[in-house]
Write an enzyme that holds these catalytic residues in place. Sequence first.
Site, mmCIF file in Angstrom:
data_model
loop_
_atom_site.group_PDB
_atom_site.id
_atom_site.type_symbol
_atom_site.label_atom_id
_atom_site.label_comp_id
_atom_site.label_asym_id
_atom_site.label_seq_id
_atom_site.Cartn_x
_atom_site.Cartn_y
_atom_site.Cartn_z
ATOM 1 N N HIS A 163 0.823 -1.212 0.000
ATOM 2 C CA HIS A 163 0.000 0.000 0.000
ATOM 3 C C HIS A 163 0.859 1.265 0.000
ATOM 4 O O HIS A 163 0.447 2.299 -0.480
ATOM 5 C CB HIS A 163 -0.960 -0.001 1.183
ATOM 6 C CG HIS A 163 -2.118 -0.930 0.987
ATOM 7 N ND1 HIS A 163 -3.184 -0.619 0.182
ATOM 8 C CD2 HIS A 163 -2.360 -2.175 1.452
ATOM 9 C CE1 HIS A 163 -4.051 -1.622 0.177
ATOM 10 N NE2 HIS A 163 -3.561 -2.601 0.945
ATOM 11 N N GLU A 219 -6.146 -12.832 1.251
ATOM 12 C CA GLU A 219 -6.818 -11.534 1.144
ATOM 13 C C GLU A 219 -7.452 -11.405 -0.234
ATOM 14 O O GLU A 219 -6.853 -10.840 -1.143
ATOM 15 C CB GLU A 219 -5.825 -10.377 1.357
ATOM 16 C CG GLU A 219 -5.307 -10.267 2.771
ATOM 17 C CD GLU A 219 -4.621 -8.923 3.062
ATOM 18 O OE1 GLU A 219 -4.543 -8.074 2.154
ATOM 19 O OE2 GLU A 219 -4.179 -8.741 4.206
HETATM 20 ZN ZN LIG Z 1 -4.457 -4.451 1.089
#
Ligand SMILES: [Zn+2]
Length: 406
Positions: A163, A219
Amino acid sequence: MPKYSAPKILTAIAVGAILSLGTLPGAAVAAGQPASVQSATSVPAASMLAPASASSFSVAAARGIDRNPNHLDVFVNKSYPLKPTKYAPKTKTVSGTGISLRPEAANAYNKMVKAAKKSGIRVKLISGYRSYNRQAQLFNQYTRLYGKKYAERISAKPGTSEHQTGLAADVGNYNGACALQSCFESTPVGKWMKKNAHKYGFILRYPKGQESVTGYAYEPWHFRYVGTSLAKSYKNSGAKTFEHYHGVASTKKSSPKSVKGTAKTTANLNMRSGAGTSNRVLLTIPRGKNVKLTGSKKSGWYQVTYSSKTGWVSGTYLSNVSMPKSDTKKKDTKKKETKKSSPKTSGSSKKTTANLNMRSGAGTGNRVILTIPKGKTVKTTGKAKSGWLRVTYKSKTGWASGTYLR
Ligand SMILES: [Zn+2]
């Protein structure tokens, strides 16, 4: 450790924390942006490129592990932290979200969302760029709540999060169903993304069952922008993870690196994406060069770093090998690798009649290794496949369309 024992609390915190992101002071803007580095990846005008689509140039030219955070194919995980650790990209707010991404990723994201909408799927952006400091806050918060061990499974230490590159997007359904939970995979957006994200340059970065390799629990919402060319190539490769794709899927190497050893090449030596001649050639290391050993070794092959790329070379062509750790094994006498890149082959020379992409395979579905400018002389190796020729240029070897070679 119950794997999903605390999803509700966790999600609440995660979403809460993430949603507040938009209001945080933008660390991205503050940091100096080396725009000049960026331009190195984006090569000439797309119009010049006859056989390639413009998007092919969104990935860096050279293959292997790219650690330049300005490159769209930068490789980041727990073992490969960002350099510099506090790197901050130039970002842009994705309209209507208050969340930022690198401009390339933001544009691709918008395109993807539009396409999804046409199929009646409404994608919501949950999280994008996170600064080093923001990531530190999150990580510390999780550590306080769940302990360090669990925090590391679900969150990244600052400096190791995708990120922070501005290239990762966490997505969800507009109605919030299964936000940041594994059940997201069976929701409309989860399914659509899994099937289509790569077309827009995004890859699912932390797949199911690969925690020991990626370092993260599954995820299904976390997508990483790598550019369309690399995303397609990755998808087509069938690699289980981005780590596998780069030949660094071994789970034990995630320990922090100690002092590294070195070795010398005794021939022009191919660095490959994995241990064995069937793997892709990333580059050819000239004879007599010093390479860094990472400490990983597999059936006579060594993982090395050279010219800021990491890959595997045959130990047969290394001398003065001193492994960084306690590896006292002698070099094994393995069958020699026939070096395909040596220029003594029976090929001839050809000239490019256009700016021409050299690719990892014969066909436009393969990755672009580099772009050969128009009018340059390339060496052909003598190999050809359905109109494509295997060529060498600037010590890289790959495939180019014969249409643009004379
Ligand atoms: Zn993420």
